[in-house]
Design an enzyme around this catalytic site. Structure first.
Site, short mmCIF file in Angstrom:
data_model
loop_
_atom_site.label_atom_id
_atom_site.label_comp_id
_atom_site.label_asym_id
_atom_site.label_seq_id
_atom_site.Cartn_x
_atom_site.Cartn_y
_atom_site.Cartn_z
N THR A 124 -32.09 27.09 19.52
CA THR A 124 -33.22 26.51 18.81
C THR A 124 -32.80 26.25 17.37
O THR A 124 -32.52 27.19 16.62
CB THR A 124 -34.43 27.46 18.86
OG1 THR A 124 -34.76 27.71 20.23
CG2 THR A 124 -35.63 26.84 18.17
N CYS A 183 -38.59 34.45 19.88
CA CYS A 183 -38.89 33.03 19.65
C CYS A 183 -40.10 32.79 18.76
O CYS A 183 -39.98 32.20 17.69
CB CYS A 183 -39.10 32.32 20.99
SG CYS A 183 -37.62 32.22 22.00
#
Length: 436
Positions: A123, A264
């Site tokens: 990410t 996350c």
């Protein structure tokens, strides 16, 4: 196809193993010799249901290998996936730390042979692919390559199923050749008619952040509504059903609790805010989501304290569950990290249990906790039991045995697992989240 995975963390190990299960030849590279040695010996460094069996199977069948040697692994690959960590910056400003991405890029650039697609699986902020391409051109001007973005959408505890049966696969590409390579890699999913969403690279980079921010927003929304339900005597469980059946809203992520955590949501919401600020924009909904989540954890401390008649001093509290969610050993930003120290600072003794998270908890949480062998041991002579994480092992506890083990009778259900009436009949005083 020949695939190289740079990084054997959660994303790299799961992705590399599943690509091997697809039938590709995958080499996973990591600098940590001890980790590679353990993987070669069949020891999995993370807890993810089913992963150990897939690793063993694909290693035996010759499709999966682990090494610290990057030269051979990259030189023969048609696609190289970057799956190294992108933690929040140590400066505490919310920016993603891309040190590992750029270091890995410089190393693989030297080894590229023939046309190769470099794929950002980690990410990463918008524009990272441009920087990866720039570094490769600087290090190896003759390299024949494309950079692509292929964000992951894996849930810890259900990652194998998520990879094998995804809702969609997002590929950010800007050349036909790169698209063809990625479509060939994911070809086994075509049989299941999995949608392949092709975008430009920047859109793909932003998609992961936007998805996580939206899901985090749903969690913070229902947590705020739960607090309102507590105040006015409404029932958030029925309310969530009432709104979740609306197809425009959906029922997922409408489960109140002590706040989101993990690898996350916390870092990605902060990083998305910083991306927006860099471009002169503000994401007020995301900002509120972050603030609500932080406040929710503090409110859970108050909820436990109120259940104990205003003070936890001198009380023994049994805590069931330490990880941020069940079916993982991940303690990153777990609500327990905020809640337990706050209780201990005010004089509480904490007896904790978790099916998989104790090893990590000992590294992260302050000393002085008693780590129990099971849920019943944790409740021994406790004044209060707090259900923190909804592991399956805690969903059907012998409440009579729990009650007989305890000194007190306070049951605080931060995940709303139990029927309040059922618990009350067993002699407990019950406290849930948003349930009168």
């Amino acid at each position: 196809m020949r695939i190289t995975m740079i990084g054997t963390g959660y994303v790299g190990l799961v992705t590399g193993t599943c690509f091997a299960e697809f039938g590709h030849h995958v080499t996973c590279v990591d600098k940590d010799q001890e980790k590679i040695d353990k993987l070669l010996a069949g020891q999995i460094p993370i807890y993810e249901p089913g992963l150990d069996h897939l690793v063993e199977k694909n290693c035996k069948e010759g499709r999966l290998n682990f090494t610290t040697e990057i030269t051979q692994a990259v030189g023969g690959a048609e696609a190289v996936f970057l799956a190294v960590g992108t933690p929040s910056s140590r400066r505490g400003d919310g920016y993603a730390d891309l040190t590992y991405i750029y270091e890995a890029t410089r190393e693989i650039a030297k080894e590229l042979q023939g046309y190769t697609v470099i794929v950002d699986k980690s990410t990463v902020p918008v524009g990272t692919a441009d920087q990866v391409a720039r570094i490769i051109k600087e290090v190896n001007p003759d390299a024949d390559f494309d950079v692509a973005s292929n964000p992951e959408f894996l849930r810890e505890g259900a990652a194998i199923n998520d990879f094998m049966r995804p809702d969609r696969v997002v590929i950010g590409v800007e050349s036909v050749r790169a698209e063809e390579v990625l479509r060939e890699i994911y070809k086994p999913l075509f049989l299941r008619e999995t949608p392949i969403v092709r975008t430009d690279i920047k859109t793909a980079e932003l998609t992961k952040y936007a998805a996580n921010a939206f899901l985090a927003t749903k969690i913070s929304f229902i947590n705020e509504i739960a607090l309102l339900c507590d105040s006015i005597g409404a029932n958030v469980i029925d309310l969530a059903k009432g709104i979740g059946m609306d197809g425009r809203i959906g029922s997922k992520f409408l489960h109140p609790g002590p706040g989101y955590g993990g690898s996350c949501f916390p870092k990605d919401t902060l990083a998305l805010m910083r991306i927006a600020q860099e471009h002169g924009q503000s994401l007020r909904v995301v900002e509120a989501t972050v603030e609500v989540n932080s406040a929710q954890k503090a409110m859970m401390v108050k909820k436990i304290r109120d259940a104990l008649k205003g003070s936890e001093a001198g009380k023994t509290i049994a805590v069931l569950g330490l990880t941020f969610k069940p079916e993982t050993d991940d303690m990153r930003d777990s609500p327990a990290i905020t809640i337990l120290p706050a209780l201990m600072e005010k004089g509480a003794t904490v007896r904790a249990h978790d099916p998989q998270g104790i090893h990590e908890a000992k590294r992260i949480l302050p000393g002085g906790l008693y780590y129990a062998k099971d849920a019943y041991d944790a409740c021994q002579d406790a004044d209060c039991v707090v259900l923190m994480t909804e592991w399956n092992q805690y969903r059907a506890l012998d409440l009579d045995k729990i009650r007989s083990n305890m000194r007190g009778n306070v049951f605080v259900d931060l995940r709303n697992v139990y029927d309040p009436e059922q618990v009350t009949k067993k002699g407990f005083t019950y406290t849930g989240v948003g349930r009168s």
